[in-house]
Every structure is written in C-alpha cells, then in structure tokens.
Scaffold this active site. Sequence first.
Site, PDB file in Angstrom:
ATOM      1  N   HIS A 193       0.842  -1.212   0.000  1.00 30.36           N
ATOM      2  CA  HIS A 193       0.000   0.000   0.000  1.00 30.36           C
ATOM      3  C   HIS A 193       0.873   1.257   0.000  1.00 30.36           C
ATOM      4  O   HIS A 193       0.449   2.316   0.484  1.00 30.36           O
ATOM      5  CB  HIS A 193      -0.965   0.014   1.192  1.00 30.36           C
ATOM      6  CG  HIS A 193      -1.749  -1.243   1.334  1.00 30.36           C
ATOM      7  ND1 HIS A 193      -2.845  -1.527   0.566  1.00 30.36           N
ATOM      8  CD2 HIS A 193      -1.557  -2.328   2.145  1.00 30.36           C
ATOM      9  CE1 HIS A 193      -3.319  -2.725   0.899  1.00 30.36           C
ATOM     10  NE2 HIS A 193      -2.556  -3.233   1.844  1.00 30.36           N
ATOM     11  N   SER A 317      17.190  15.250 -20.059  1.00 31.42           N
ATOM     12  CA  SER A 317      16.176  16.297 -20.059  1.00 31.42           C
ATOM     13  C   SER A 317      16.678  17.445 -20.915  1.00 31.42           C
ATOM     14  O   SER A 317      17.879  17.735 -20.952  1.00 31.42           O
ATOM     15  CB  SER A 317      15.919  16.788 -18.626  1.00 31.42           C
ATOM     16  OG  SER A 317      15.176  17.986 -18.626  1.00 31.42           O
TER      17      SER A 317
END
Length: 484
Positions: A193, A317
């Site tokens: 979770h 990038s």
Amino acid sequence: MSNTTPQTTAGTRVILAEANPPVALGALDGRYRAAVAPLVDHLSEAALNRERLHVEVEWLIHLTSQQVVPGAPALNDNEQGYLRAIVSDFGSAGITELGEIERTTVHDVKAVEYYIKRRIAAAPGMLGETVLPEVGELVHFACTSEDINNLSYALMVRGAVQQVWLPAATALVDQIADMAREHAAVPMLSRTHGQPATPSTLGKELAVLAHRLRRQLRRIENAEYLGKLNGATGTFGAHLAAVPDADWPAVSKSFVEHLGLTWNPLTTQIESHDWQAELYADVARFNRILHNLATDVWTYISLGFFKQIPVPGATGSSTMPHKVNPIRFENAEANLEISNALLDTLGATLVTSRMQRDLTDSSSQRNIGTAFGHSLLAIDNVARGLKALAVDETILGADLDANWEVLGEAIQSAMRAASVAGVPGMENPYERLKDLTRGHRLTGEQMREFVGTLGLPDDVAARLQAMTPASYTGLAEKLVADYL
C-alpha cells in the site's frame, strides 16, 4: 531507387506523402523499425502472400503425390523443387508482380493463384519436358480463399511467435532471473500500500516477476495452431462433387498436419480463430506482467534503489542536465498498453462471425503484426533498460535503517509463539506493538530496549535484539535459489 524531393509551391508545405523513399506512417515502420524488423518476415503483407504461395504450392503437391484426383500425374523431385522455389524465391520482384496482378483481379488470393499459374506455364522453358502444365487447374483446387488464408495466418503467427517473439521474451526473462540471483541476498524494504513493510530482498522481488513471466511463456510455448481446408462452408461440397470417391476429411487432415498445424474438422467457411484468441490472451497476460515489472522498476529508480548508468552523449532532459530519465521503462509501458489494446480487440472480435462467414476477421488480422510489434518493442526496451541499472546498496541500507518499526511484526509473532509455549506476560502482543510502532519512527536502540522489557525467554530476546531491518528477510534468498 534514388531519393527525390516532392514538389511544392510558394506558401505551401512539402507533401510528405510524396517523398521518396516513402515516409512511414507509423512508429513501428519508422522510428522503431530496427527493433521490430524481424517480424516483417512473418507478419507483413508480403509475408502473408508468401505463406499463401506456400499453402497453394503444398496443396498442389499434396494432391498429386497422394493421387487424390484421378488422372493427375505425379510430380518428380525437380518439378516439386521448381514449385517450392516459387515460395523461396519470392522477394521484391515477386511482391511487385503480385501487386500488379491484384490490381487487375481486385482479389488478393486469386492474384496468388494466377501468380503460380504463370510460373507453371513457364515451367517447360525452365525444366524442359515436364507435366506441370497438366496440373495447372489443381492450383487452388476446391478451395475457398479462407482455406488458404486460415492456414497462411496460422503459419505466419506460429513463425512470428516461435522464431521472433518467444526467443526475445525468453531472453528477457532469463535476464531478469539472472538479476534476481545476483541480488538474491540484497536486503530491501518492501512497501505494501505504498507504506514501509516487512523487508525482502531485491532479488526475491525480481524472482517473483521472472517466475510469473515464465509461467506465461510455458503457456505460449504450448499453444495450438489450428487450420482447416474444407471448402466454402466447411462441408467439402466442391471436393465431393469433383472427386466423390476420395476420403476428403482424411486428405484435409493429412495436409493440415503436413504443414505442422492441428486440424480443425468442424468449421464454417472460416476456421473459428479460437486458438488465436487463446494465444493473444496469453501474450497479453505476459505483457501485463511485464508492465508490472516496468512500473516497479521505475518506482525503484525513483526511490534510488537503482542508479541508471548514463549513456555517453545522451540527454536525459532538455533543460535539466542532471537528469537520467527512465525512458526505457516508460516507453515499454506505453507499447505494452498499445499491444494489449490490439490483442484484446483481436481476441474479442476474431471468435465471432455472422452466420457462415463475414469479412471482419480479414481486416482485423492485418493488425496482428502491429500487436506483436509493440510487444516486441517493449521487450527490447525493458532489456536495454535493465542493462543500464546498477543497485545502490547504500540507499537500500539507509531506507531499511530508517524503518525499525517494521520489526514489530517479528516481535509480536515471537510473543504469540511464546504465549502458546506458556511464557507468562505475553498478552495482547499485536496491540502492544501497535501502540509502540504505529505512526512512530523508532531507532534500533529503542526497539532493543522495548524487547528487553517484554519478559521473553533470554534466547528469544537475544535473537530479536540482534535482528535489524536488513536481516529480517526471512527465507527470501533461499526462495530464489530453490524455486526460480
């Protein structure tokens, strides 16, 4: 063919559709051509026509060698070799010629029939004395187009899977398994979770994915490829009308099995394509598990568990020089999703056909290559991405050391066992550990002090106090060794 520049007029753009060489419309035949090119030999339009030629030629040889049609002469080895060379020699010139024939026939399978008949008519000039012109009318004998197409597609898909897709997928899974073994003992904080949970090892988590993927590969390796040859509505009507004394189901079965396929005795005009739906569901399931791996590895990269090895000269990038983006795994995710969209659609649509035949399957099946192409491209990207990873054990260790509360599970389980063994003071172990650890960060010293207050037997207390998040990995390393 030389390069040419399409004409343009003032104020307008160049018409790219007129560029030569032609500009690819899709990414698979353009940007990613190199990664998927091996599928062209199996799942392209040219490959479809080559398999049609193969099926037609083998059917002609089968009819004559089995003496199915009374009066048909047997073909000698040279004549059979001449016919089979029609298939093996099919290349650029043949593709062009077949296209020209189809522009007249406006029917792709009929064009294949005429293409073969041209070569049969030319056989005396190549072979000298030959009986081939006498068997010209046995080309496409008693066949509907789907007799040829269903067998051709089965051969195409089988070739693509067994010769291209499966070897690439198997190599990738072996690569993942090798990584799992290499890192079987590297402790890693798990997250259930999204929250810190019982530690595992990096290798064991990779082993889970390799194990899942291998199970799907076994299903795909055992796939059946079905075929039929029984006429316009699956009744052998034309066959029986032409040659009533032949055992046509036996002839059909022996021919389909000669091609290496499984005979389907009961069909309409089309082979029902159920085997295709089954295969595509298995490939799609493999894709989905691989997608799971891609997203998990992407997440491990974001957590710093993996470092990406920079490629010299590459840019991560356009504005941030420090970045090395996990583009291989993101590219894989996208291509797996596109592949599955197509595979799911194929599986859903190919199993239905109105009454005894409609043509929706004809258009649908032309997208099989695209579906496998995107899957193959994803496999290639994941393989390249994994090769460019290095494990950062320092970050893995720091993550574990920051989460001593995960030992709460081990301590409360030991308390439960001690309670069953009759040790007093072991009441409410879960609740006591919950109060200590839930919503709190603990140090190793605090955890050891707490263990010392529980009244556990000395040997149990010593074992728990020696435990760290990094050592609390259970049988993870052994599971990799024993079951992968």
